[in-house]
Write a protein that holds these residues in place. Structure first.
Motif, PDB file in Angstrom:
ATOM      1  N   GLU A   5       0.830  -1.209   0.000  1.00 35.59           N
ATOM      2  CA  GLU A   5       0.000   0.000   0.000  1.00 35.59           C
ATOM      3  C   GLU A   5       0.864   1.259   0.000  1.00 35.59           C
ATOM      4  O   GLU A   5       0.532   2.240  -0.671  1.00 35.59           O
ATOM      5  CB  GLU A   5      -0.960  -0.003   1.182  1.00 35.59           C
ATOM      6  CG  GLU A   5      -2.013  -1.093   1.133  1.00 35.59           C
ATOM      7  CD  GLU A   5      -2.949  -0.994  -0.052  1.00 35.59           C
ATOM      8  OE1 GLU A   5      -3.082   0.092  -0.653  1.00 35.59           O
ATOM      9  OE2 GLU A   5      -3.564  -2.015  -0.400  1.00 35.59           O
ATOM     10  N   PHE A  15      -0.818   2.968   6.402  1.00 40.11           N
ATOM     11  CA  PHE A  15      -1.752   2.202   5.581  1.00 40.11           C
ATOM     12  C   PHE A  15      -2.377   1.022   6.313  1.00 40.11           C
ATOM     13  O   PHE A  15      -3.027   0.188   5.700  1.00 40.11           O
ATOM     14  CB  PHE A  15      -1.070   1.772   4.281  1.00 40.11           C
ATOM     15  CG  PHE A  15      -0.655   2.955   3.471  1.00 40.11           C
ATOM     16  CD1 PHE A  15      -1.583   3.664   2.739  1.00 40.11           C
ATOM     17  CD2 PHE A  15       0.652   3.423   3.521  1.00 40.11           C
ATOM     18  CE1 PHE A  15      -1.226   4.800   2.029  1.00 40.11           C
ATOM     19  CE2 PHE A  15       1.013   4.557   2.812  1.00 40.11           C
ATOM     20  CZ  PHE A  15       0.081   5.243   2.074  1.00 40.11           C
ATOM     21  N   ARG A  22      -6.132   0.978   5.779  1.00 36.54           N
ATOM     22  CA  ARG A  22      -6.483   0.555   4.412  1.00 36.54           C
ATOM     23  C   ARG A  22      -6.404  -0.973   4.289  1.00 36.54           C
ATOM     24  O   ARG A  22      -7.273  -1.595   3.676  1.00 36.54           O
ATOM     25  CB  ARG A  22      -5.563   1.238   3.409  1.00 36.54           C
ATOM     26  CG  ARG A  22      -5.907   0.927   1.969  1.00 36.54           C
ATOM     27  CD  ARG A  22      -5.078   1.767   1.003  1.00 36.54           C
ATOM     28  NE  ARG A  22      -5.174   1.288  -0.337  1.00 36.54           N
ATOM     29  CZ  ARG A  22      -6.036   1.730  -1.243  1.00 36.54           C
ATOM     30  NH1 ARG A  22      -6.876   2.695  -0.925  1.00 36.54           N
ATOM     31  NH2 ARG A  22      -6.067   1.228  -2.445  1.00 36.54           N
ATOM     32  N   PHE A  63       2.206   0.152  -6.757  1.00 33.90           N
ATOM     33  CA  PHE A  63       1.641  -1.003  -6.070  1.00 33.90           C
ATOM     34  C   PHE A  63       2.017  -2.305  -6.768  1.00 33.90           C
ATOM     35  O   PHE A  63       2.456  -3.263  -6.127  1.00 33.90           O
ATOM     36  CB  PHE A  63       0.111  -0.903  -5.975  1.00 33.90           C
ATOM     37  CG  PHE A  63      -0.503  -2.153  -5.396  1.00 33.90           C
ATOM     38  CD1 PHE A  63      -0.568  -2.325  -4.035  1.00 33.90           C
ATOM     39  CD2 PHE A  63      -0.980  -3.176  -6.219  1.00 33.90           C
ATOM     40  CE1 PHE A  63      -1.100  -3.491  -3.490  1.00 33.90           C
ATOM     41  CE2 PHE A  63      -1.513  -4.341  -5.684  1.00 33.90           C
ATOM     42  CZ  PHE A  63      -1.575  -4.496  -4.316  1.00 33.90           C
TER      43      PHE A  63
END
Length: 184
Positions: A84, A134, A137, A92
């Motif tokens: 991420e 992250f 996420r 990515f």
């Protein structure tokens, strides 16, 4: 109260702008993988997916969602955060590939080396990693899998429907080609 999310055969969170996607939005087939970078089965599925992408070209859209199983794979969550963090710098997929091609080297030192190798701003990467920018996420991705009934990796969804068939020995590629309406 009965919770039937484990039996859900459909993707609960549709593919959206937060996803990591390869391939055109109008491809006849969308393959979503919930994967764990430290999972050996995901590592075995990785070249199969690459081959499916090669064979199907623009007829396949591939989406990867993180589903780190930290209880079995101690480096999985941190590796997902690294992917991420690379994604925040537009890389990515480069990190995704690097992690799957180096599954036995997912410690922090190697993650930093991978970041440098793929051309990331390593100061930013290291800061993002140390501050766990992250983590939420990755958690959101994981929870979307839980809500779709994912309980192991890899788990695949083809055009929003869970694929529970075999994915090795060409089975997944054949299923994808059939969904696209063409021979593999």
């Amino acid at each position: 109260m009965y919770d039937d999310t484990e039996d859900m055969p459909y993707l609960s969170v549709p593919v959206n702008e937060n996803d990591h996607v390869q391939g055109p939005a109008d491809a006849p087939v969308t393959l979503v993988e919930y994967g764990d970078f430290e999972c050996s089965y995901c590592g075995m599925a990785y070249p199969i997916i690459k081959e499916a992408q090669r064979r199907m070209g623009n007829r396949l859209r591939f989406v990867f969602r993180n589903f780190p199983i930290s209880t079995s794979h101690p480096h999985a969550r941190h590796a997902a955060e690294a992917a991420e963090a690379a994604g925040a710098q537009g890389k990515f997929w480069e990190m995704h590939d690097m992690l799957y091609e180096n599954q036995d080297r997912l410690d922090d030192e190697h993650l930093q080396q991978f970041a440098a190798r793929i051309g990331l701003d390593t100061r930013r990467f290291n800061r993002d990693m140390s501050e766990h920018h992250f983590r939420s996420r990755v958690r959101d991705s994981f929870m979307s899998g839980v809500h779709s009934g994912v309980n192991g990796t890899p788990t695949f969804f083809i055009n929003g429907e869970r694929y529970d068939g075999r994915w090795d020995d060409g089975y997944l590629i054949e299923a994808l080609a059939q969904m696209a309406g063409s021979p593999s």
